[in-house]
Design an enzyme around this catalytic site. Sequence first.
Site, mmCIF file in Angstrom:
data_model
loop_
_atom_site.group_PDB
_atom_site.id
_atom_site.type_symbol
_atom_site.label_atom_id
_atom_site.label_comp_id
_atom_site.label_asym_id
_atom_site.label_seq_id
_atom_site.Cartn_x
_atom_site.Cartn_y
_atom_site.Cartn_z
ATOM 1 N N ARG A 46 31.423 57.000 39.880
ATOM 2 C CA ARG A 46 32.356 56.221 40.726
ATOM 3 C C ARG A 46 31.617 55.735 41.969
ATOM 4 N NH1 ARG A 46 35.226 58.800 44.286
ATOM 5 N NH2 ARG A 46 35.791 60.553 42.944
ATOM 6 N N TYR A 98 45.819 31.121 43.046
ATOM 7 C CA TYR A 98 46.098 31.835 41.795
ATOM 8 C C TYR A 98 47.348 32.704 41.949
ATOM 9 C CZ TYR A 98 45.656 35.488 38.288
ATOM 10 O OH TYR A 98 45.926 36.384 37.293
ATOM 11 N N ASP A 170 37.641 33.095 47.308
ATOM 12 C CA ASP A 170 37.651 33.347 45.863
ATOM 13 C C ASP A 170 36.851 32.212 45.218
ATOM 14 O OD1 ASP A 170 38.240 33.487 43.153
ATOM 15 O OD2 ASP A 170 40.292 34.174 43.482
ATOM 16 N N LYS A 195 35.843 35.413 34.233
ATOM 17 C CA LYS A 195 35.793 33.971 33.950
ATOM 18 C C LYS A 195 34.345 33.530 33.695
ATOM 19 C CE LYS A 195 40.196 34.178 35.088
ATOM 20 N NZ LYS A 195 40.914 35.301 34.582
#
Length: 378
Positions: A46, A98, A170, A195
């Site tokens: 982690r 978005y 973004d 994406k």
Amino acid sequence: MKFKTLAIHSGHSPADHAGAVMTPIYQTSTFAFQGVNRPGAFDYSRSGNPTRKALETCLASLEGGSSGFAFATGMAAETTVLMMFNSGDRIVVHSDLYGGTYRLFQSVLRGKGIDAVYVDLRDAAATEQALARGAKAVWIESPTNPLMNLVDLEAVSLLARRHGAIAICDNTFLSPYFQRPLDFGVDVVVHSTTKYINGHSDVVGGAVVVKDPGLAEKIGFLQNAMGTCAGPQDCFLVLRGVKTLAVRMEEHNRNSLAVARWLQRHPKVSGVLHPGLETHPQHALAKRQMSGYGGTFSFRLHGGQDAAFHLLERVRVFTLAESLGGVESLIEHPVTMTHASVDPAALQAMGIQPDLVRISVGIEDVEDLIADLEQALA
Ligand SMILES: Cc1ncc(COP(=O)(O)O)c(C=O)c1O
């Protein structure tokens, strides 16, 4: 080194991995200490993992940043960045973005006291006014999903800095191949690597890149404390994808412009929203801050939702699906799909109407894509 070389080599040295030319998948949750109080380079996955580290280093170099962070999804990346803020903080958010980001602000953060103030960031006076009222950050998306509006990255970052706020962008739609927000003064770049960066529609992932060591420390702390990091298998796949980012983006760009120009001439199409077209109201800005236009854009149909559904039901090469940025072409209806979580009044205000269709143009032969749209529009 230049972009294509970095995309293939940055973050990996065969000498560090038994000569392996590809970064191995370190499928381990924990790492042996070298002795009491003597951890090695990694202690627990982690906090850090070599496969993830390779991807994070590579993405940082592609964006021109100093530190990169890989997350389980784009939304995990966004959530982690936004956890830098506290109850009572205000964030100026571009009013056209978005749907999932809008939902995060409206349905999660607002209830915890972090307030989004929606502003059209194309309006410099409105942006300045909102920032002057004491915002901690400005949230940019450019181009916006799905309206393909642009935000002037340099101007908005400058305004943010002047008012003591950080600028977050973004950059999912263009990837660092076509736009590098840090070069224009943006402080934090966020990606859905789902994406273009991965590009093969087989992973969900996210990333954050920063230049400032203080921001890097905060985001690294939150990534570990909140456990929002990406797993090694997914990092391996994104690393594999990113190696071909440049060649894929060139093809997406070429195909999407050809499809956009063809749609522009089609009698059933009432408008094409593509920043690479001379008719786009911000085409000059696109040429200034982007080196290409990507593969995703939207168009409007005479005949509203019925016409849109007619098209969506008939495509054969395009797949009716959410998401974008993969090698295959996708088509979707924002009002009923990607932006269904946005309340209808906000959709109306943004200009996301039922006649709007968004396509992610893949890297198939463009003649086949145009023939598919032609038969589906007939
Ligand atoms: C512009 C943009 N940002 C962020 C996201 C969220 O990414 P993810 O689906 O990987 O969580 C998406 C997803 O569609 C997106 O299009």
